[in-house]
Design a protein around this motif. Structure first.
Motif, PDB file in Angstrom:
ATOM      1  N   GLN A  96       8.407   5.215   4.919  1.00  0.00           N
ATOM      2  CA  GLN A  96       9.359   5.652   3.904  1.00  0.00           C
ATOM      3  C   GLN A  96       8.702   6.599   2.916  1.00  0.00           C
ATOM      4  N   ARG A  97       9.516   7.497   2.389  1.00  0.00           N
ATOM      5  CA  ARG A  97       9.086   8.433   1.333  1.00  0.00           C
ATOM      6  C   ARG A  97       9.997   8.218   0.134  1.00  0.00           C
ATOM      7  N   MET A  98       9.413   7.791  -0.970  1.00  0.00           N
ATOM      8  CA  MET A  98      10.173   7.516  -2.184  1.00  0.00           C
ATOM      9  C   MET A  98       9.927   8.629  -3.197  1.00  0.00           C
ATOM     10  N   VAL A  99      11.008   9.280  -3.623  1.00  0.00           N
ATOM     11  CA  VAL A  99      10.913  10.417  -4.538  1.00  0.00           C
ATOM     12  C   VAL A  99      11.397   9.997  -5.911  1.00  0.00           C
ATOM     13  N   LEU A 100      10.535  10.122  -6.905  1.00  0.00           N
ATOM     14  CA  LEU A 100      10.901   9.807  -8.281  1.00  0.00           C
ATOM     15  C   LEU A 100      11.698  10.965  -8.881  1.00  0.00           C
ATOM     16  N   GLY A 101      12.689  10.648  -9.688  1.00  0.00           N
ATOM     17  CA  GLY A 101      13.484  11.682 -10.338  1.00  0.00           C
ATOM     18  C   GLY A 101      12.884  12.123 -11.652  1.00  0.00           C
ATOM     19  N   HIS A 112       7.957  15.649  -8.551  1.00  0.00           N
ATOM     20  CA  HIS A 112       7.911  17.110  -8.527  1.00  0.00           C
ATOM     21  C   HIS A 112       9.217  17.770  -8.115  1.00  0.00           C
ATOM     22  N   THR A 113       9.864  17.309  -7.050  1.00  0.00           N
ATOM     23  CA  THR A 113      11.016  18.027  -6.517  1.00  0.00           C
ATOM     24  C   THR A 113      12.298  17.752  -7.288  1.00  0.00           C
ATOM     25  N   HIS A 114      12.314  16.722  -8.129  1.00  0.00           N
ATOM     26  CA  HIS A 114      13.497  16.349  -8.912  1.00  0.00           C
ATOM     27  C   HIS A 114      14.672  15.974  -7.999  1.00  0.00           C
ATOM     28  N   ARG A 115      14.367  15.370  -6.866  1.00  0.00           N
ATOM     29  CA  ARG A 115      15.395  14.958  -5.905  1.00  0.00           C
ATOM     30  C   ARG A 115      15.214  13.478  -5.593  1.00  0.00           C
ATOM     31  N   PRO A 116      15.533  12.604  -6.542  1.00  0.00           N
ATOM     32  CA  PRO A 116      15.257  11.174  -6.358  1.00  0.00           C
ATOM     33  C   PRO A 116      15.999  10.588  -5.160  1.00  0.00           C
ATOM     34  N   ALA A 117      15.254   9.859  -4.341  1.00  0.00           N
ATOM     35  CA  ALA A 117      15.839   9.225  -3.165  1.00  0.00           C
ATOM     36  C   ALA A 117      14.749   8.427  -2.461  1.00  0.00           C
ATOM     37  N   THR A 118      15.169   7.517  -1.605  1.00  0.00           N
ATOM     38  CA  THR A 118      14.255   6.823  -0.705  1.00  0.00           C
ATOM     39  C   THR A 118      14.606   7.248   0.713  1.00  0.00           C
ATOM     40  N   ALA A 170      -3.974   9.115   5.145  1.00  0.00           N
ATOM     41  CA  ALA A 170      -4.179   7.989   4.225  1.00  0.00           C
ATOM     42  C   ALA A 170      -3.972   6.642   4.914  1.00  0.00           C
ATOM     43  N   GLY A 171      -3.356   6.653   6.085  1.00  0.00           N
ATOM     44  CA  GLY A 171      -3.113   5.410   6.806  1.00  0.00           C
ATOM     45  C   GLY A 171      -2.098   4.510   6.120  1.00  0.00           C
ATOM     46  N   VAL A 172      -1.009   5.107   5.597  1.00  0.00           N
ATOM     47  CA  VAL A 172      -0.005   4.336   4.859  1.00  0.00           C
ATOM     48  C   VAL A 172       1.366   4.505   5.496  1.00  0.00           C
ATOM     49  N   SER A 173       2.250   3.590   5.183  1.00  0.00           N
ATOM     50  CA  SER A 173       3.639   3.681   5.640  1.00  0.00           C
ATOM     51  C   SER A 173       4.583   4.037   4.495  1.00  0.00           C
ATOM     52  N   THR A 174       4.043   4.165   3.264  1.00  0.00           N
ATOM     53  CA  THR A 174       4.866   4.530   2.100  1.00  0.00           C
ATOM     54  C   THR A 174       4.185   5.644   1.312  1.00  0.00           C
ATOM     55  N   LEU A 175       4.969   6.660   0.980  1.00  0.00           N
ATOM     56  CA  LEU A 175       4.518   7.748   0.109  1.00  0.00           C
ATOM     57  C   LEU A 175       5.438   7.786  -1.105  1.00  0.00           C
ATOM     58  N   ILE A 176       4.856   7.828  -2.302  1.00  0.00           N
ATOM     59  CA  ILE A 176       5.634   7.938  -3.536  1.00  0.00           C
ATOM     60  C   ILE A 176       5.201   9.212  -4.254  1.00  0.00           C
ATOM     61  N   HIS A 177       6.167  10.049  -4.622  1.00  0.00           N
ATOM     62  CA  HIS A 177       5.838  11.288  -5.312  1.00  0.00           C
ATOM     63  C   HIS A 177       7.010  11.727  -6.182  1.00  0.00           C
ATOM     64  N   ARG A 196       0.855  -1.186   0.000  1.00  0.00           N
ATOM     65  CA  ARG A 196       0.000   0.000   0.000  1.00  0.00           C
ATOM     66  C   ARG A 196       0.888   1.232   0.000  1.00  0.00           C
ATOM     67  N   ALA A 197       0.462   2.262  -0.736  1.00  0.00           N
ATOM     68  CA  ALA A 197       1.225   3.510  -0.773  1.00  0.00           C
ATOM     69  C   ALA A 197       0.300   4.641  -1.186  1.00  0.00           C
ATOM     70  N   LEU A 198       0.611   5.819  -0.706  1.00  0.00           N
ATOM     71  CA  LEU A 198      -0.059   7.028  -1.158  1.00  0.00           C
ATOM     72  C   LEU A 198       0.729   7.587  -2.331  1.00  0.00           C
ATOM     73  N   LEU A 199       0.034   7.863  -3.440  1.00  0.00           N
ATOM     74  CA  LEU A 199       0.661   8.396  -4.645  1.00  0.00           C
ATOM     75  C   LEU A 199       0.248   9.859  -4.815  1.00  0.00           C
ATOM     76  N   MET A 200       1.244  10.731  -5.020  1.00  0.00           N
ATOM     77  CA  MET A 200       0.981  12.148  -5.246  1.00  0.00           C
ATOM     78  C   MET A 200       1.983  12.669  -6.269  1.00  0.00           C
ATOM     79  N   HIS A 201       1.620  13.783  -6.930  1.00  0.00           N
ATOM     80  CA  HIS A 201       2.630  14.428  -7.759  1.00  0.00           C
ATOM     81  C   HIS A 201       3.724  15.000  -6.878  1.00  0.00           C
ATOM     82  N   GLY A 202       3.325  15.708  -5.831  1.00  0.00           N
ATOM     83  CA  GLY A 202       4.290  16.200  -4.867  1.00  0.00           C
ATOM     84  C   GLY A 202       4.234  17.691  -4.618  1.00  0.00           C
TER      85      GLY A 202
END
Length: 245
Positions: free
Chosen positions: A209-214, A195-201, A186-193, A109-115
């Motif tokens: 955990q917060r996972m940032v897509l590049g 926007h910030t252009h700073r890829p990292a987990t 959202a009741g989640v332990s993972t957020l994926i987003h 389960r994860a919350l998905l946002m643009h960011g």
């Protein structure tokens, strides 16, 4: 089976290298991929579903190939393509997601946002966002002639570059309080987003955990969800033909 997440491709007719990399990425998705999620800013600027350009038609055709190959397509709006609408989804077979979407599959389960909603420290941007991305703001823009929308987009882009050059780095990143609140609601332990252009987990308290897509440029970035969890991946742009999972 697995699910793929991408964000911030900023595709445009001026960046043929990214255009070709995206097409190769999509065509190269393996039979193990059951869904592709685009978490905003697929386009550098999407000025409306009535875009008559050949570039727009090529991207639509590329995306349309995914449902035809039984890969579900889900798209969130970003700050660059918030005018994506029902017509685009009909022509591509995509599902348009809300600004906050709860993903649940593969036992994950994860919350998905643009960011961009997480960057609450940038108050000027948040005011601008509320104005232009409201239902009334989108309606007003869509009713303008396409050529007028192009001029407005160019002006906004210039203003954004000028303002960003003078903003502190921390203002343009997410605020921890906004992240914590969204995940808690959202009741989640993972957020994926993106926007910030700073890829990292990022490891957060309580095992979250917060996972940032590049963004796509010299490197392509994507995340995968499978029964073993969420993982972040990248590959050099020049190796795009071999990059697709």
């Amino acid at each position: 089976m697995k699910t793929i997440f991408i964000s911030d491709l900023h595709l445009s007719a001026e960046r043929l290298d990214l255009h070709h990399a995206f097409e190769q990425f999509v065509c190269g998705l393996s039979d193990e991929v059951e869904a592709l999620y685009v978490l905003g800013d697929l386009f550098d600027a999407w000025l409306g579903d009535d875009d008559p350009s050949g570039f727009a038609q090529q991207i639509k055709a590329c995306l349309r190939s995914l449902p035809e190959h039984r890969i579900r397509l889900h798209i969130q709006r970003g700050n660059r393509d918030f005018l994506l609408g029902p017509r685009f989804c009909r022509e591509t077979g995509a599902e348009l997601l809300a600004n906050r979407h709860l993903f649940s599959s593969h036992g994950q389960r994860a919350l998905l946002m643009h960011g961009d909603l997480l960057c609450t420290g940038d108050r000027a941007y948040q005011r601008f966002r509320r104005r232009v991305q409201s239902p009334l703001g989108r309606l007003a823009l869509r009713n303008l002639p396409f050529t007028v929308r192009q001029k407005i987009a160019r002006r906004w882009r210039r203003q954004s570059q000028e303002l960003s050059a003078n903003k502190p780095e921390n203002i343009m990143d997410v605020t921890p309080e906004a992240v914590a609140q969204c995940m808690r609601e959202a009741g989640v332990s993972t957020l994926i987003h993106g926007h910030t252009h700073r890829p990292a987990t990022h490891s957060l308290p309580d095992g979250k955990q917060r996972m940032v897509l590049g963004d796509w440029g010299p490197r392509l970035w994507w995340a995968e969800a499978s029964t073993t969890g969420f993982t972040l991946h990248s590959a050099a742009l020049k190796a795009a033909a071999q990059a697709a999972p």
